[in-house]
Design a protein around this motif. Structure first.
Motif, mmCIF file in Angstrom:
data_model
loop_
_atom_site.group_PDB
_atom_site.id
_atom_site.type_symbol
_atom_site.label_atom_id
_atom_site.label_comp_id
_atom_site.label_asym_id
_atom_site.label_seq_id
_atom_site.Cartn_x
_atom_site.Cartn_y
_atom_site.Cartn_z
ATOM 1 N N LEU A 139 0.837 -1.269 -0.018
ATOM 2 C CA LEU A 139 0.011 0.040 0.028
ATOM 3 C C LEU A 139 0.853 1.241 0.072
ATOM 4 O O LEU A 139 0.570 2.342 -0.758
ATOM 5 N N ALA A 140 1.878 1.357 1.152
ATOM 6 C CA ALA A 140 2.786 2.359 0.787
ATOM 7 C C ALA A 140 3.494 2.982 -0.247
ATOM 8 O O ALA A 140 3.618 3.840 -0.713
ATOM 9 N N GLU A 141 3.778 1.695 -1.151
ATOM 10 C CA GLU A 141 4.712 2.040 -2.020
ATOM 11 C C GLU A 141 3.777 2.469 -3.277
ATOM 12 O O GLU A 141 4.009 3.168 -4.028
ATOM 13 N N ASP A 142 2.441 2.047 -3.447
ATOM 14 C CA ASP A 142 1.573 2.204 -4.364
ATOM 15 C C ASP A 142 1.049 3.792 -4.181
ATOM 16 O O ASP A 142 1.110 4.567 -5.097
ATOM 17 N N LEU A 143 1.034 3.996 -2.883
ATOM 18 C CA LEU A 143 0.774 5.331 -2.610
ATOM 19 C C LEU A 143 1.944 6.440 -2.933
ATOM 20 O O LEU A 143 1.754 7.602 -3.482
ATOM 21 N N ARG A 144 2.936 5.988 -2.672
ATOM 22 C CA ARG A 144 4.283 6.920 -3.120
ATOM 23 C C ARG A 144 4.490 6.840 -4.608
ATOM 24 O O ARG A 144 4.416 8.075 -5.117
ATOM 25 N N GLN A 145 3.975 5.939 -5.366
ATOM 26 C CA GLN A 145 3.666 6.224 -6.952
ATOM 27 C C GLN A 145 2.827 6.893 -7.384
ATOM 28 O O GLN A 145 2.840 7.725 -8.332
ATOM 29 N N ALA A 146 1.657 6.930 -6.615
ATOM 30 C CA ALA A 146 0.506 7.899 -7.073
ATOM 31 C C ALA A 146 0.819 9.219 -6.833
ATOM 32 O O ALA A 146 0.623 10.138 -7.467
ATOM 33 N N GLN A 147 1.534 9.416 -5.571
ATOM 34 C CA GLN A 147 2.164 11.108 -5.220
ATOM 35 C C GLN A 147 3.170 11.433 -6.113
ATOM 36 O O GLN A 147 3.185 12.497 -6.513
ATOM 37 N N TYR A 148 3.969 10.513 -6.780
ATOM 38 C CA TYR A 148 4.834 10.813 -7.619
ATOM 39 C C TYR A 148 4.333 11.321 -9.011
ATOM 40 O O TYR A 148 4.631 12.358 -9.414
ATOM 41 N N ALA A 149 3.185 10.470 -9.374
ATOM 42 C CA ALA A 149 2.400 10.813 -10.533
ATOM 43 C C ALA A 149 1.862 12.182 -10.270
ATOM 44 O O ALA A 149 1.707 13.151 -11.486
ATOM 45 N N LEU A 150 1.362 12.586 -9.226
ATOM 46 C CA LEU A 150 0.596 13.738 -9.078
ATOM 47 C C LEU A 150 1.515 14.823 -8.899
ATOM 48 O O LEU A 150 1.400 16.057 -9.424
ATOM 49 N N GLY A 151 2.704 14.634 -8.380
ATOM 50 C CA GLY A 151 3.721 15.696 -8.519
ATOM 51 C C GLY A 151 4.376 16.131 -9.920
ATOM 52 O O GLY A 151 4.628 17.200 -9.750
ATOM 53 N N GLN A 152 3.963 15.211 -10.661
ATOM 54 C CA GLN A 152 4.349 15.695 -12.043
ATOM 55 C C GLN A 152 3.434 16.743 -12.479
ATOM 56 O O GLN A 152 3.725 17.594 -13.601
ATOM 57 N N ILE A 153 2.386 16.907 -11.928
ATOM 58 C CA ILE A 153 1.426 18.163 -12.214
ATOM 59 C C ILE A 153 1.925 19.118 -11.571
ATOM 60 O O ILE A 153 1.701 20.506 -11.970
ATOM 61 N N THR A 154 1.722 18.753 -10.330
ATOM 62 C CA THR A 154 1.733 20.039 -9.036
ATOM 63 C C THR A 154 3.098 20.445 -8.685
ATOM 64 O O THR A 154 3.180 21.601 -8.077
ATOM 65 N N GLY A 155 3.908 19.596 -9.114
ATOM 66 C CA GLY A 155 5.383 20.061 -8.655
ATOM 67 C C GLY A 155 5.646 19.010 -7.528
ATOM 68 O O GLY A 155 4.919 18.346 -6.886
ATOM 69 N N GLU A 156 6.984 19.138 -7.092
ATOM 70 C CA GLU A 156 7.481 17.933 -6.232
ATOM 71 C C GLU A 156 6.959 17.850 -4.894
ATOM 72 O O GLU A 156 6.861 19.057 -4.505
#
Length: 174
Positions: A139-156
């Motif tokens: 779960l933690a890894e999937d959430l980290r990957q989702a966070q990374y994907a959203l960070g591509q839009i919003t910034g790091e």
């Protein structure tokens, strides 16, 4: 075409960026390339809107403005003097579908949509991991990957930032 390694790398990177473009502005010098002979449609991705921008019209006497040539939009400008720039801006605004601020609507670039789709997939996988396997580490890894994907839009937005947000709302006491 070039024999220079640095130039070739620049060309490679430009072609790579063209593949992800939402709109292509093909800018050429009206003085030295009046027929935009360097335009090679085979290097352009299919379905991406193209606008030809004829620059330096102040040197050739070409009239500023927008025309349609061979099914393509062409805008004549003199960037140095700002001639035709308003026409170009209005064309880009119209091409992108912007109609002014309207409640509930937004414009998304293709890479933003791709990032949102990636984030959604990671969140769905995270939900399945939690529901079926009670696998917190997955779960933690999937959430980290989702966070990374959203960070591509919003910034790091780092995992430390995320943890700070989560724990800022907790009241830890005796």
């Amino acid at each position: 075409e070039s024999a220079d390694r640095v130039e070739l790398e620049g060309i490679r990177r430009a072609r790579q960026e063209i593949e992800t473009a939402d709109h292509i502005l093909w800018i050429f010098d009206d003085e030295s390339d009046p027929e935009h002979s360097r335009l090679d449609p085979s290097v352009l991705p299919e379905g991406v809107p193209l606008t030809l921008v004829r620059n330096k019209i102040d040197r050739t006497g070409t009239a500023p403005g927008m025309r349609f040539i061979d099914g393509r939009t062409e805008i004549a400008i003199a960037a140095k003097y700002g001639t035709g720039i308003d026409t170009l801006k209005q064309h880009l605004i119209a091409t992108l579908g912007f109609q002014g601020p309207q409640e509930g609507e937004f414009i998304a670039r293709r890479r933003h949509i791709n990032a949102l789709e990636q984030a959604r997939e990671y969140l769905l996988t995270a939900d399945r991991s939690l529901q079926k396997a009670s696998a917190g580490e997955l779960l933690a890894e999937d959430l980290r990957q989702a966070q990374y994907a959203l960070g591509q839009i919003t910034g790091e937005f780092t995992s430390e930032d995320l943890l700070g947000e989560i724990f800022s709302s907790f009241c830890i006491g005796k």
